[in-house]
Write a protein that holds these residues in place. Structure first.
Motif, PDB file in Angstrom:
ATOM      1  N   ASN A 196      42.225 -13.896   5.508  1.00 20.87           N
ATOM      2  CA  ASN A 196      40.663 -14.487   5.581  1.00 20.87           C
ATOM      3  C   ASN A 196      40.787 -15.245   4.752  1.00 20.87           C
ATOM      4  N   PRO A 197      39.708 -16.202   5.283  1.00 21.67           N
ATOM      5  CA  PRO A 197      38.757 -17.614   4.652  1.00 21.67           C
ATOM      6  C   PRO A 197      38.831 -17.660   2.991  1.00 21.67           C
ATOM      7  N   GLN A 198      37.917 -16.553   3.183  1.00 24.32           N
ATOM      8  CA  GLN A 198      37.809 -16.224   1.876  1.00 24.32           C
ATOM      9  C   GLN A 198      39.184 -16.794   0.550  1.00 24.32           C
ATOM     10  N   ILE A 199      40.091 -15.834   0.975  1.00 23.64           N
ATOM     11  CA  ILE A 199      40.885 -15.624   0.297  1.00 23.64           C
ATOM     12  C   ILE A 199      42.484 -16.528   0.367  1.00 23.64           C
ATOM     13  N   TRP A 200      42.714 -17.240   1.907  1.00 26.93           N
ATOM     14  CA  TRP A 200      43.008 -18.113   1.807  1.00 26.93           C
ATOM     15  C   TRP A 200      43.855 -19.036   0.809  1.00 26.93           C
ATOM     16  N   VAL A 201      45.370 -19.145   0.921  1.00 22.50           N
ATOM     17  CA  VAL A 201      45.665 -20.326  -0.074  1.00 22.50           C
ATOM     18  C   VAL A 201      46.894 -20.509   1.143  1.00 22.50           C
ATOM     19  N   GLY A 202      46.969 -22.015   0.447  1.00 27.71           N
ATOM     20  CA  GLY A 202      48.178 -22.912   1.616  1.00 27.71           C
ATOM     21  C   GLY A 202      47.802 -24.028   1.037  1.00 27.71           C
ATOM     22  N   ASN A 203      49.277 -25.054   1.402  1.00 27.82           N
ATOM     23  CA  ASN A 203      50.171 -26.120   0.795  1.00 27.82           C
ATOM     24  C   ASN A 203      49.948 -27.480   1.437  1.00 27.82           C
ATOM     25  N   GLY A 204      49.007 -27.437   3.308  1.00 28.38           N
ATOM     26  CA  GLY A 204      49.135 -27.988   3.966  1.00 28.38           C
ATOM     27  C   GLY A 204      48.009 -29.154   3.837  1.00 28.38           C
ATOM     28  N   PRO A 205      47.563 -30.520   5.063  1.00 31.20           N
ATOM     29  CA  PRO A 205      46.690 -30.725   4.985  1.00 31.20           C
ATOM     30  C   PRO A 205      44.690 -30.346   4.696  1.00 31.20           C
ATOM     31  N   TYR A 206      44.704 -29.711   5.424  1.00 27.69           N
ATOM     32  CA  TYR A 206      43.917 -28.761   5.468  1.00 27.69           C
ATOM     33  C   TYR A 206      44.236 -27.379   5.438  1.00 27.69           C
ATOM     34  N   ILE A 207      42.665 -27.031   4.624  1.00 30.76           N
ATOM     35  CA  ILE A 207      42.637 -25.634   3.946  1.00 30.76           C
ATOM     36  C   ILE A 207      41.723 -24.949   4.604  1.00 30.76           C
ATOM     37  N   LEU A 208      41.915 -23.364   5.522  1.00 25.48           N
ATOM     38  CA  LEU A 208      41.324 -22.406   6.204  1.00 25.48           C
ATOM     39  C   LEU A 208      39.720 -22.235   5.740  1.00 25.48           C
ATOM     40  N   ASP A 209      38.628 -22.845   6.446  1.00 25.33           N
ATOM     41  CA  ASP A 209      37.489 -22.956   6.408  1.00 25.33           C
ATOM     42  C   ASP A 209      37.474 -20.880   7.519  1.00 25.33           C
ATOM     43  N   GLU A 210      37.300 -21.218   8.871  1.00 28.27           N
ATOM     44  CA  GLU A 210      37.135 -20.200   8.884  1.00 28.27           C
ATOM     45  C   GLU A 210      38.114 -19.561  10.413  1.00 28.27           C
ATOM     46  N   PHE A 211      38.498 -18.717  10.955  1.00 27.35           N
ATOM     47  CA  PHE A 211      39.165 -17.909  11.967  1.00 27.35           C
ATOM     48  C   PHE A 211      39.008 -16.940  11.959  1.00 27.35           C
ATOM     49  N   ARG A 212      38.383 -16.418  13.830  1.00 30.41           N
ATOM     50  CA  ARG A 212      37.927 -15.431  13.862  1.00 30.41           C
ATOM     51  C   ARG A 212      39.293 -15.524  15.778  1.00 30.41           C
ATOM     52  N   VAL A 213      40.066 -14.072  15.781  1.00 27.25           N
ATOM     53  CA  VAL A 213      40.637 -13.875  16.444  1.00 27.25           C
ATOM     54  C   VAL A 213      40.127 -13.910  17.722  1.00 27.25           C
ATOM     55  N   ASN A 214      40.958 -14.828  18.421  1.00 26.46           N
ATOM     56  CA  ASN A 214      40.155 -14.457  19.766  1.00 26.46           C
ATOM     57  C   ASN A 214      39.517 -15.504  19.634  1.00 26.46           C
ATOM     58  N   GLN A 215      38.816 -16.526  19.151  1.00 25.03           N
ATOM     59  CA  GLN A 215      37.268 -17.081  19.672  1.00 25.03           C
ATOM     60  C   GLN A 215      37.927 -18.275  18.317  1.00 25.03           C
ATOM     61  N   GLY A 216      38.016 -18.697  17.645  1.00 26.12           N
ATOM     62  CA  GLY A 216      38.268 -19.934  17.173  1.00 26.12           C
ATOM     63  C   GLY A 216      38.359 -20.285  15.761  1.00 26.12           C
ATOM     64  N   ALA A 217      38.976 -21.912  15.373  1.00 23.67           N
ATOM     65  CA  ALA A 217      39.206 -21.508  14.051  1.00 23.67           C
ATOM     66  C   ALA A 217      37.851 -22.841  13.802  1.00 23.67           C
ATOM     67  N   VAL A 218      38.215 -23.403  12.248  1.00 22.82           N
ATOM     68  CA  VAL A 218      37.637 -24.499  11.372  1.00 22.82           C
ATOM     69  C   VAL A 218      38.298 -24.694  10.367  1.00 22.82           C
ATOM     70  N   LEU A 219      39.042 -25.541  10.318  1.00 21.67           N
ATOM     71  CA  LEU A 219      39.875 -26.134   9.284  1.00 21.67           C
ATOM     72  C   LEU A 219      39.014 -27.385   8.120  1.00 21.67           C
ATOM     73  N   LEU A 220      39.071 -27.544   7.116  1.00 19.86           N
ATOM     74  CA  LEU A 220      38.684 -28.781   6.496  1.00 19.86           C
ATOM     75  C   LEU A 220      39.822 -29.181   5.866  1.00 19.86           C
ATOM     76  N   SER A 221      39.304 -30.777   5.374  1.00 18.04           N
ATOM     77  CA  SER A 221      40.851 -31.651   5.215  1.00 18.04           C
ATOM     78  C   SER A 221      40.952 -30.956   3.296  1.00 18.04           C
ATOM     79  N   ASN A 222      42.291 -30.732   2.513  1.00 22.89           N
ATOM     80  CA  ASN A 222      42.365 -30.176   1.622  1.00 22.89           C
ATOM     81  C   ASN A 222      42.622 -31.221   0.632  1.00 22.89           C
ATOM     82  N   ASP A 223      41.240 -31.517  -0.535  1.00 23.23           N
ATOM     83  CA  ASP A 223      42.487 -32.678  -1.402  1.00 23.23           C
ATOM     84  C   ASP A 223      43.056 -32.462  -2.015  1.00 23.23           C
ATOM     85  N   GLN A 224      44.060 -31.124  -2.357  1.00 23.70           N
ATOM     86  CA  GLN A 224      44.783 -30.644  -3.198  1.00 23.70           C
ATOM     87  C   GLN A 224      46.126 -31.218  -2.647  1.00 23.70           C
TER      88      GLN A 224
END
Length: 599
Positions: free
Chosen positions: A235-263
């Protein structure tokens, strides 16, 4: 590389003569080729994308891309990996990452350095102190140990679809833990020695290990987020990652939005601030139209109908990765004896005019081996040549002179592909064999792949597009040690063996139990391939290992259980406003590090 399925029969009086078919398609291909500015398969990618407006990178902007639908983004699960992993390598970072300038090598990722023991059995990774999760917490070696335990735990990947392959990544104790034979993870050679030191211990040296570790399955999830939220961790509201982007939106079989990760520790080299991905199940036509209307910057579906793209007004914007894909025909098990005879399979391969197919399949090129030219040392594999006279003699020796007594040969796929139709025409005209396309709805096609033994009146090949991963001869050797869950290609077996496997599977036999039934009972030429491949994988002397890997690759070509036809790469349309994007021949396709957009 195909158009819409045909509703008319292929073959008989309705089919074109070969010379008519080839004349028409060669003319079209020549016209298409003259419009294209991309590589025709010389082994390298096309020039880097981007305009000549300025060489100074610009920060910001939105990258718009399409790809096949993705149902999840879990590194532990193999399903959807061929598309979802493009996003995964933006959301998470493993210990090492692929070097975009030389994809045969890796660069430091979450680990700033590593040491390899003299015997090649122990890899010690030093996690960088400034590596952080997107919530600001430090990335630790314990995080990687936790993730190794997760991907090896039986059942985590769902119904038998794990991304981790213990045969390819021979970490000590991993196979036993993954199979459930040993439930003590302390016996697995994946351990955090302290907060910033992570160790992998192998059963045998593996020169491809670092490349494997750069792939999607080795990406780490945030342990606390997964433990606290269960299946909701994506769930993008609680998602945590260590890559160059954060997950802002993910809809199964529809699409995704990634934003730059300043961390992210290397954020200064990631210029794009927003990455929008729409999932497209509409094929090339939808993608091409969206691209021409400037609605997207990168396509994901043009291989379905390359001819439509190569003849379009944007043909000069096609980009190609190095040549590591091979289009092939892979024999499936049938009760009919014809294709169980290696002479028949060899005859069918020799009768294919690959040069002609290359002319009608640009930018793909003729491919006479299962080792494409983008694989190191591919020049040592001779491949197969076009020889119709030899093909006819082999058929006669096998008892099928002039095609008499041969069954209908089905070429099975979920799309109508021009080069497949051309092969069927070659076999009909030159060998007297009734060959035809069997174009199935995709779901039906996938179900066919699961059948261990087809009836006597259903004989032929599946049409596949595969690649050597990683692009080394050792990687090819690993792929020749076939999965026990199928009886086609490198697991082609006599009918009685397939029957036994089918019964065992219906009674709930595990993959390990199926492998025990199959071992040593495949056709001799197939067992020979597997034996050489296994010896290559186990061999510790580099020169001897290379020799065995070459022998295995040659033996696989000569077993003719998978017949190579064409070579190619990943083909994408890339808008000229996208600068410095470099495609590679790994399945993660590309990175956005260093990529920037003209506004």
């Amino acid at each position: 590389m195909s158009g819409r399925p045909s509703t008319s029969p292929i073959g008989g009086q309705t089919s074109m003569r070969r010379r008519t078919f080839l004349a028409a398609t060669l003319a079209a291909a020549a016209s298409a080729g003259s419009a294209c500015g991309f590589s025709n398969g010389s082994g390298g990618s096309t020039p880097e994308s981007g305009s000549a407006e300025s060489n100074e990178p610009k920060r910001g902007g939105t990258l718009r891309q399409t790809m096949m639908p993705v149902t999840h983004l879990d590194p532990a699960v193999a399903g959807n990996a061929s598309f979802g992993q493009i996003l995964m390598v933006g959301l998470w970072e493993g210990l090492v990452v692929v070097n975009a300038d030389d994809p045969s090598k890796v660069l430091p990722g979450a680990a700033e350095s590593w040491d390899i023991s003299n015997d090649g059995l122990i890899y010690t990774f030093h996690v960088r102190e400034n590596a952080k999760w997107s919530n600001g917490q430090a990335v630790t070696a314990s995080d990687f140990e936790w993730n190794w335990k997760r991907i090896l735990t039986p059942g985590v990947a769902g119904e038998g679809n794990p991304s981790f392959n213990p045969g390819r990544v021979n970490v000590a104790g991993a196979a036993d833990y993954m199979s459930g034979e040993n439930g003590n993870f302390a016996d697995v050679g994946a351990k955090a020695l302290d907060d910033l030191t992570f160790e992998l211990r192998l059963d045998a040296p593996n020169s491809d290990l670092l490349i494997y570790l750069s792939q999607f399955w080795a990406l780490p999830l945030h342990p606390a987020t997964v433990e606290e939220n269960g299946e909701e961790w994506l769930n993008p509201q609680i998602w945590v990652g260590n890559g160059p982007y954060i997950l802002d939106e993910f809809r199964v079989n529809q699409g995704a939005v990634l934003l730059s990760n300043d961390q992210y520790w290397d954020s200064e080299n990631y210029y794009i601030s927003r990455w929008e991905v729409s999932f497209n199940d509409g094929g090339t036509t939808f993608d091409l139209l969206s691209y021409q209307q400037n609605e997207i910057d990168i396509t994901g579906r043009i291989e379905d109908d390359l001819e439509a793209v190569t003849t379009s007004d944007v043909a000069d914007e096609i980009a190609s990765s190095p040549t590591n894909q091979f289009r092939n025909l892979t024999v499936f098990n049938s009760r009919h004896p014809a294709l169980h005879d290696v002479r028949v399979r060899q005859a069918l391969s020799l009768a294919i005019d690959r040069e002609a197919l290359g002319e009608i399949s640009k930018p793909a090129i003729p491919g006479n081996s299962l080792i494409p030219e983008g694989v190191e040392s591919s020049e040592e594999i001779p491949g197969v040549e076009h020889d119709v006279d030899a093909a006819r003699e082999l058929l006669s020796d096998a008892g099928y002179a002039d095609g008499d007594g041969m069954p209908v040969i089905n070429l099975v796929h979920h799309q109508n592909i021009p080069w497949v139709e051309a092969i069927a025409e070659m076999w009909r005209e030159d060998l007297g064999i009734d060959a035809r396309l069997d174009v199935l709805e995709r779901g039906v096609y996938l179900e066919k792949l699961k059948v261990l033994l087809h009836p006597e009146d259903y004989v032929g090949f599946f049409v596949f597009n595969n690649s050597v991963q990683p692009p080394t001869l050792l990687g090819a050797a690993h792929s020749s040690v076939g999965s026990s869950a199928r009886t086609y290609g490198v697991n082609l077996a006599p009918v009685e063996v397939a029957e036994e496997l089918d019964i065992a599977r219906s009674q709930g036999a595990t993959d390990i139990e199926l492998a025990q039934i199959l071992k040593g009972r495949r056709h001799p030429e197939v067992e020979h391939v597997s034996d050489l491949a296994e010896r290559a994988i186990r061999e510790e002397d580099p020169e001897a290992q290379h020799r065995l890997a070459v022998e295995s690759a040659v033996a696989k070509d000569e077993a003719y259980v998978s017949i190579p036809v064409l070579w190619g790469g990943y083909y994408l349309l890339i808008n000229p406003r996208v600068n410095n994007l470099k495609l590679w021949h790994h399945t993660t396709v590309f990175t956005t590090r260093g990529v920037w957009l003209d506004r």
